[in-house]
Design a protein around this motif. Structure first.
Motif, PDB file in Angstrom:
ATOM      1  N   GLY A  47     -23.632 -12.466 -22.391  1.00  0.00           N
ATOM      2  CA  GLY A  47     -24.333 -13.744 -22.314  1.00  0.00           C
ATOM      3  C   GLY A  47     -24.745 -14.286 -23.665  1.00  0.00           C
ATOM      4  O   GLY A  47     -25.867 -14.769 -23.825  1.00  0.00           O
ATOM      5  N   ILE A  48     -23.837 -14.241 -24.640  1.00  0.00           N
ATOM      6  CA  ILE A  48     -24.156 -14.637 -26.005  1.00  0.00           C
ATOM      7  C   ILE A  48     -24.772 -16.028 -26.091  1.00  0.00           C
ATOM      8  O   ILE A  48     -25.625 -16.296 -26.944  1.00  0.00           O
ATOM      9  N   GLY A  49     -24.400 -16.919 -25.194  1.00  0.00           N
ATOM     10  CA  GLY A  49     -24.913 -18.283 -25.240  1.00  0.00           C
ATOM     11  C   GLY A  49     -26.396 -18.397 -24.953  1.00  0.00           C
ATOM     12  O   GLY A  49     -27.002 -19.439 -25.240  1.00  0.00           O
ATOM     13  N   HIS A  50     -27.018 -17.362 -24.408  1.00  0.00           N
ATOM     14  CA  HIS A  50     -28.444 -17.382 -24.082  1.00  0.00           C
ATOM     15  C   HIS A  50     -29.315 -16.891 -25.234  1.00  0.00           C
ATOM     16  O   HIS A  50     -30.540 -16.858 -25.100  1.00  0.00           O
ATOM     17  N   LEU A  52     -22.356  -0.826 -21.878  1.00  0.00           N
ATOM     18  CA  LEU A  52     -23.633  -0.935 -21.180  1.00  0.00           C
ATOM     19  C   LEU A  52     -24.305  -2.233 -21.610  1.00  0.00           C
ATOM     20  O   LEU A  52     -24.478  -2.491 -22.804  1.00  0.00           O
ATOM     21  N   ILE A  53     -24.688  -3.045 -20.642  1.00  0.00           N
ATOM     22  CA  ILE A  53     -25.270  -4.358 -20.922  1.00  0.00           C
ATOM     23  C   ILE A  53     -26.662  -4.447 -20.317  1.00  0.00           C
ATOM     24  O   ILE A  53     -26.871  -4.121 -19.143  1.00  0.00           O
ATOM     25  N   LYS A  54     -27.603  -4.885 -21.129  1.00  0.00           N
ATOM     26  CA  LYS A  54     -28.979  -5.119 -20.689  1.00  0.00           C
ATOM     27  C   LYS A  54     -29.363  -6.531 -21.062  1.00  0.00           C
ATOM     28  O   LYS A  54     -29.249  -6.922 -22.232  1.00  0.00           O
ATOM     29  N   ASN A  55     -29.811  -7.304 -20.088  1.00  0.00           N
ATOM     30  CA  ASN A  55     -30.292  -8.645 -20.381  1.00  0.00           C
ATOM     31  C   ASN A  55     -31.678  -8.589 -20.986  1.00  0.00           C
ATOM     32  O   ASN A  55     -32.464  -7.681 -20.701  1.00  0.00           O
ATOM     33  N   PRO A 102     -38.250 -11.324 -29.315  1.00  0.00           N
ATOM     34  CA  PRO A 102     -37.145 -10.390 -29.051  1.00  0.00           C
ATOM     35  C   PRO A 102     -36.253 -10.827 -27.900  1.00  0.00           C
ATOM     36  O   PRO A 102     -35.094 -10.414 -27.829  1.00  0.00           O
ATOM     37  N   ALA A 103     -36.773 -11.665 -27.017  1.00  0.00           N
ATOM     38  CA  ALA A 103     -35.960 -12.113 -25.885  1.00  0.00           C
ATOM     39  C   ALA A 103     -34.780 -12.958 -26.330  1.00  0.00           C
ATOM     40  O   ALA A 103     -33.813 -13.119 -25.587  1.00  0.00           O
ATOM     41  N   GLY A 104     -34.828 -13.497 -27.537  1.00  0.00           N
ATOM     42  CA  GLY A 104     -33.725 -14.295 -28.056  1.00  0.00           C
ATOM     43  C   GLY A 104     -32.749 -13.508 -28.899  1.00  0.00           C
ATOM     44  O   GLY A 104     -31.853 -14.095 -29.515  1.00  0.00           O
ATOM     45  N   VAL A 105     -32.909 -12.182 -28.933  1.00  0.00           N
ATOM     46  CA  VAL A 105     -32.076 -11.331 -29.780  1.00  0.00           C
ATOM     47  C   VAL A 105     -31.096 -10.535 -28.923  1.00  0.00           C
ATOM     48  O   VAL A 105     -31.485  -9.900 -27.939  1.00  0.00           O
ATOM     49  N   LEU A 106     -29.836 -10.561 -29.312  1.00  0.00           N
ATOM     50  CA  LEU A 106     -28.815  -9.728 -28.681  1.00  0.00           C
ATOM     51  C   LEU A 106     -28.362  -8.686 -29.694  1.00  0.00           C
ATOM     52  O   LEU A 106     -27.871  -9.015 -30.773  1.00  0.00           O
ATOM     53  N   LEU A 107     -28.519  -7.415 -29.332  1.00  0.00           N
ATOM     54  CA  LEU A 107     -28.097  -6.290 -30.160  1.00  0.00           C
ATOM     55  C   LEU A 107     -26.739  -5.810 -29.648  1.00  0.00           C
ATOM     56  O   LEU A 107     -26.623  -5.401 -28.490  1.00  0.00           O
TER      57      LEU A 107
END
Length: 403
Positions: free
Chosen positions: A206-209, A394-397, A320-325
């Motif tokens: 969900g990179i767009g989020h 493994l994906i975590k929103n 942190p909710a706007g960060v994708l690791l």
């Protein structure tokens, strides 16, 4: 040289039977990410369906194949299906191939190469199958007053022939070089992640989020390059050429219009606001390679590349909710010397829980033992192979994500 009236007649046939008709296409995709490719094609106005593991199929005009090649970053190759028939003898096989109107699909003087596979069929000798195919294509083209060259190297128009249970599928490669080659002259380090796979992982996550991407095991910066082009709304195939540009049906002016229209639509869909990309690696050579790739892609002002140890790295400031690791940690031959794999992944899990709580993540993990050692609760799991090694994504929103 064909007389002018025959040239005109051939052009009319190409227009009526190739340009003016719908065709069946098949796109090769990273196995396990068929649904990702379907959704990406849907964004381009192309309705596709999964067809086996590692493929999606769609019907459409040639322009749809152009859009798929240009705008779908998860596709490995796009094929146009020409003919399907049943054959149990070489004579019938050769005559069926010779009946295909190759002059409508191959340019005069084209260099043709074949990729043949056979399984569960009476015709099983792939070398003989290729020889008969070459004779059939050359004979048909000669009858139309055209010539072809047969070559076994990497250049030229690829024709794919697949026999399974005595049924033969003949397809024409529309892509040319595999589509993970974006045309940027990218430099690579050991065991690089393919661009198509990186794009699929980013889309699944969900990179767009998100407004910030962090890749602490960046290698050649593949995640950063794909995220950068996504954030900017750049079609992934914008800077490269395609095999279909050599087909008699290709219209350069129309293609330019399709390309410009697609680029405009993708830019319009790109999320507004600042987007930050941080990538790092412990290996100095990898960092230098990453910086050169980022600069070559025109992303130097948007991507920060540092040499750093992930376990000493501070997370970016902000929500942190706007960060994708995203992480493709070293494993297999790249495993850090002197450290047990499970212990290494356990340290990664501890680091994420401590410093990246609330962030979204997408991490590649080899083997169930390492997955258990990582110990990170996740929302989804996708199994696939990377470099021949079975792994899990493994994906975590993030905690506030609405994905």
């Amino acid at each position: 040289m064909i007389p002018p009236d025959n040239e005109k007649a051939l052009a009319r046939r190409v227009k009526d039977h190739v340009v003016g008709r719908s065709h069946e296409f098949f796109a090769v995709v990273p196995p396990g990410f068929e649904g990702t490719a379907q959704r990406e094609l849907q964004e381009l106005g192309i309705a596709a369906k999964a067809e086996g593991r590692g493929g999606v199929a769609f019907a459409g005009r040639l322009e749809d194949a152009w859009r798929a090649n240009l705008g779908a970053g998860t596709l490995t190759r796009v094929l146009m299906r020409l003919q399907r028939f049943k054959s149990t003898g070489f004579a019938d096989y050769r005559s069926r191939l010779a009946a295909i109107p190759w002059e409508l699909h191959l340019a005069d003087g084209a260099r043709v190469r074949f990729a043949v596979s056979a399984a569960g069929s009476r015709l099983w000798h792939e070398g003989r199958l290729q020889e008969e195919a070459a004779r059939a294509v050359a004979a048909r083209m000669a009858a139309a007053g055209r010539r072809v060259e047969m070559g076994g190297g990497g250049a030229g128009q690829l024709v794919l022939i697949r026999l399974e249970d005595n049924r033969c599928q003949v397809s024409l490669d529309a892509s040319g070089e595999l589509l993970h080659r974006r045309g940027l002259g990218k430099l690579t380090e050991a065991a690089p992640l393919r661009e198509t796979l990186a794009r699929a992982i980013l889309l699944e996550a969900g990179i767009g989020h998100y407004h910030t991407l962090v890749d602490p095991f960046c290698g050649s910066a593949t995640f950063a390059l794909e995220a950068g082009s996504f954030f900017l709304g750049l079609p992934p195939g914008l800077g490269r050429s395609f095999a279909f540009a050599d087909w008699p049906s290709f219209k350069p002016a129309r293609f330019r219009h399709v390309r410009e229209e697609l680029a405009e639509k993708m830019r319009a869909r790109a999320a507004a606001g600042p987007r930050r990309i941080f990538c790092s690696d412990l290996d100095g050579k990898a960092v230098e390679t990453a910086r050169r790739n980022v600069a070559a892609a025109g992303l130097a002002e948007r991507v920060e590349v540092d040499q750093a140890d992930f376990f000493r790295l501070h997370p970016p400031a902000g929500d942190p909710a706007g960060v994708l690791l995203v992480m493709n940690p070293p494993y297999g031959a790249r495993q850090p010397a002197g450290e047990n794999a499970a212990a290494f992944f356990r340290r990664i899990g501890d680091k994420v829980r401590r410093d990246y709580a609330g962030c979204g993540f997408a991490v590649i993990v080899p083997g169930l033992e390492n997955e258990k050692a990582l110990g990170l609760p996740h929302d989804r799991k996708i199994l696939f192979h990377n470099g021949g090694i079975p792994v899990a994504l493994l994906i975590k929103n993030s905690v506030t994500s609405d994905k």
